[in-house]
Design an enzyme around this catalytic site. Structure first.
Site, PDB file in Angstrom:
ATOM      1  N   GLU A  76     -16.553   2.706  -1.626  1.00 48.28           N
ATOM      2  CA  GLU A  76     -17.070   3.745  -0.722  1.00 48.28           C
ATOM      3  C   GLU A  76     -17.731   4.899  -1.475  1.00 48.28           C
ATOM      4  O   GLU A  76     -18.733   5.458  -1.022  1.00 48.28           O
ATOM      5  CB  GLU A  76     -15.953   4.275   0.192  1.00 48.28           C
ATOM      6  CG  GLU A  76     -15.565   3.325   1.318  1.00 48.28           C
ATOM      7  CD  GLU A  76     -14.615   2.232   0.891  1.00 48.28           C
ATOM      8  OE1 GLU A  76     -14.154   2.269  -0.275  1.00 48.28           O
ATOM      9  OE2 GLU A  76     -14.321   1.340   1.703  1.00 48.28           O
ATOM     10  N   HIS A 145      -6.193   2.776  10.222  1.00 49.27           N
ATOM     11  CA  HIS A 145      -7.370   2.251  10.919  1.00 49.27           C
ATOM     12  C   HIS A 145      -7.566   2.934  12.265  1.00 49.27           C
ATOM     13  O   HIS A 145      -8.198   2.381  13.146  1.00 49.27           O
ATOM     14  CB  HIS A 145      -7.227   0.735  11.147  1.00 49.27           C
ATOM     15  CG  HIS A 145      -7.612  -0.103   9.948  1.00 49.27           C
ATOM     16  ND1 HIS A 145      -7.101   0.112   8.708  1.00 49.27           N
ATOM     17  CD2 HIS A 145      -8.458  -1.154   9.822  1.00 49.27           C
ATOM     18  CE1 HIS A 145      -7.603  -0.780   7.851  1.00 49.27           C
ATOM     19  NE2 HIS A 145      -8.445  -1.551   8.499  1.00 49.27           N
TER      20      HIS A 145
END
Lengths: 343, 325
Positions: A76, A145
């Site tokens: 990322e 999540h």
């Protein structure tokens, strides 16, 4: 919902609306953006042939090729770093960070690079990049999540935070984000991906920094974001039967936010509830509540009500998750409390 | 190496040393705000890089890179004094005084600015390189990193991504032996950073970073390799910084003596030039000329005004204004 503030391209007028999913609306925006901007590219994990974890980039790899729809390893920081560097030399990258929870992995790139290159080098660079990411809970995604991350970025000058609540705005706001010369964190609530609504075909933008009045009312203002908007609208329907007229403001851009629309509405109604899914302390709700108290104090008939997530991480078990996330019932009761307090 | 080429590099090294020494003096007198990390002792590494990087290339300097910033600014823009003014926080600085020592940039000189979270720009450099690749431009994007930077995850994310995409990135790793106080061999799996880079499968090399002839040659080869489209290159410079830590000197006496007296890049170049027949008087004149120029830059920085206070809220966003106090 956003017709009054939607800017159509006169050269290529938007066609008549048709029912489209939130996901497809985003996909259309990316497709149109890729056609309009030869130096736009998409970058992220599994966004290529696979089309992204939530199918938002579906078919774009086949149409635009691997050079412009770039699959990456699980990196990322490198994904966002690549976007910042490319944006500094004038390209228009759009990254997908699969889950907003992963933004911690590239927080430095966003906060110390994307948000600051324009300022600290005094205008010599801009960072016209978009970071799309799936956020929010309600589906058993568990602690990593499901989070609402707007608060993580709310205190960062230089970043734009966009948060659509419906398919038409999702498309118009994403195109406006792509065209923006400022770095945009574009939040896509996962529970909204499958929702459907009228979406005009073709190119149009919905302006950043402008809230929408999703429903007009006279007794109380509810300021909501993302999934809290449809919940607030349903709450307004429910309370209408009791004779309470609720004005619902869809904030749409969280930073910099449209204080004018909020304050005008509260000055009219004299009451406000702010509804945000993130934990209560130090988040968007705290900011909006403080601002309304600061600037509308003498118009208020009652303290500003707040609907937020509880101050916990997100648990996996669905009943536990429902316990900590705000819902329509919480909005209805916050409205009732605020109305009662002001009588 | 041609005598004139070496003379030019010798002059460049003196620009860097004179810049840093004058800056150190001003810092001690309280004229330079903030913190100061000098590149004293690392002049050959910076001069070698600056001599090969064009204005159309890009470099991300680290916190000891005032020297290469000033060299590039002087060479490509003809106003090296604006780097000095930036360090004084003045309106005439390259970033109007908003960046300072750790964030001096001027893209027209190829200088994309430091990120004081060391190593952060290892990720950023990928994007500049990718843009060059997508646009078919033969430009090099260079990240000047220290040995300490290698501890960051971005080091590995960056080398991996540059490798799989064959990006035109030069990793110029300035291994000066210590990350603040941590010896390189204690902080990393190998004291030779090249050992950590080799696994990514692209071209890697090492050089004595205080030997300007060797460093200049190897930087040239690396940049040529990248310009030819052969992908990334990792070049490790073995060098040493003069500056100790805040508490003072902490390194063994013999080590200090070796690097400062026996392996000083400027003294080494001076000896080579004298062996080529260059008169010592000419070499002394080179030094004096650079010192004089730097004193002019110092005077310029001191005389320059502070930024207009409106700058405090300028350029936060492109599309929105931030209200002043």
């Amino acid at each position: 919902m956003s017709d009054s503030t939607t800017l159509a391209d006169p050269a290529k007028p938007a066609k008549k609306p048709r029912k489209t999913s939130f996901t497809k609306a985003l996909n259309d925006a990316l497709d149109i953006g890729m056609e309009r901007f030869p130096e736009m590219f998409l970058i992220g994990e599994d966004i290529g042939e696979m089309g992204g974890d939530f199918a938002v980039t579906k078919n774009l790899w086949a149409k635009y090729g691997a050079a412009r729809v770039r699959d990456t390893p699980l990196s990322e920081a490198a994904i966002i770093g690549t976007c910042v560097g490319a944006a500094m030399v004038g390209m228009r990258p759009v990254a997908e960070i699969m889950f907003a929870d992963f933004l911690g992995e590239c927080y430095d790139q966003i906060v110390n690079n994307a948000a600051k290159v324009h300022y600290m080098f005094d205008g010599q660079f801009t960072a016209p990049l978009v970071i799309r990411t799936a956020c929010g809970g309600g589906f058993g995604g568990g602690p990593h999540h499901s989070q609402s991350v707007e608060g993580w970025f709310l205190n960062v000058p230089g970043i734009v935070i966009v948060a659509p609540s419906n398919p038409a705005d999702a498309k118009g706001l994403l195109l406006a984000s792509i065209e923006s010369d400022d770095p945009v964190l574009f939040l896509e609530h996962k529970a909204l991906y499958r929702t459907r609504g009228d979406v005009a075909e073709g190119y149009y933008t919905t302006p950043l920094g402008k809230a929408a009045i999703a429903r007009e009312g006279t007794d109380i203002t509810v300021v909501a974001t993302m999934r809290m908007v449809p919940m607030a609208l349903a709450a307004a329907d429910e309370l209408e039967a009791e004779g309470i007229s609720v004005e619902v403001i869809d904030l749409r851009t969280i930073r910099p936010y449209d204080a004018e629309t909020i304050l005008e509405s509260v000055a009219k109604t004299g009451r406000a509830v702010v509804a945000n899914e993130a934990p209560k302390i130090g988040g968007l709700g705290a900011e909006l509540s403080a601002r309304i108290h600061e600037e509308c104090f003498y118009d208020l008939k009652a303290p500003v009500g707040r609907v937020d997530g509880l101050d916990t991480p997100i648990p996996f078990s669905v009943p536990l998750e429902h316990e900590i996330l705000p819902d329509q019932t919480n909005i209805v009761s916050a409205i009732r409390v605020t109305i009662e307090a002001g009588r | 190496m041609e005598r004139d080429t070496l003379l030019g590099l010798y002059s460049d090294m003196w620009l860097i040393r004179a810049f840093e020494q004058a800056l150190e003096r001003e810092f001690e007198q309280g004229n330079v705000p903030g913190m100061l990390h000098t590149g004293l002792g690392q002049e050959a590494t910076q001069a070698a890089l600056a001599s090969h990087l064009k204005a159309t290339d890009c470099f991300f300097p680290d916190h000891r890179c005032h020297g290469i910033n000033a060299l590039a600014q002087q060479r490509h823009r003809g106003n090296g004094e604006r780097i000095m003014a930036e360090l004084f926080g003045k309106a005439t600085g390259v970033c109007s005084g908003k960046g300072g020592s750790l964030h001096s940039a001027d893209p027209a000189a190829g200088n994309f600015g430091d990120n004081a979270v060391e190593g952060s720009y290892m990720a950023t450099v990928l994007g500049v390189a990718l843009a060059s690749q997508l646009r078919g431009q033969p430009n090099v994007a260079c990240a000047i990193i220290g040995d300490g930077t290698v501890g960051r995850g971005e080091f590995h994310e960056s080398l991996n991504m540059a490798a799989i995409w064959n990006l035109p990135v030069l990793y110029a790793c300035v291994n000066n032996g210590y990350a603040i106080s941590m010896p390189v061999g204690q902080g990393h799996a190998s004291a030779d950073i090249i050992d950590l880079a080799k696994g990514y499968g692209f071209a890697c090399d090492q050089v004595d970073g205080n030997d300007i002839v060797a460093a200049h040659t190897k930087v040239g080869a690396a940049i040529e390799h990248i310009r030819q489209g052969n992908g990334p290159y990792f070049l490790e410079f073995k060098t040493w910084r003069w500056q100790g830590i805040f508490a003072g000197e902490f390194r063994p006496e013999a080590e200090v003596k070796y690097w400062r007296e026996d392996h000083d890049p400027i003294l080494m170049a001076n000896e080579v030039l004298q062996s080529m027949g260059v008169d010592i008087a000419k070499l002394n004149a080179t030094e004096q000329s650079q010192r004089n120029m730097i004193e002019e830059w110092i005077a310029f920085a001191k005389e320059s005004p502070s930024p207009d206070l409106a700058k405090a809220t300028a350029n936060v966003y492109v599309s929105w204004e931030v209200a002043p106090k």
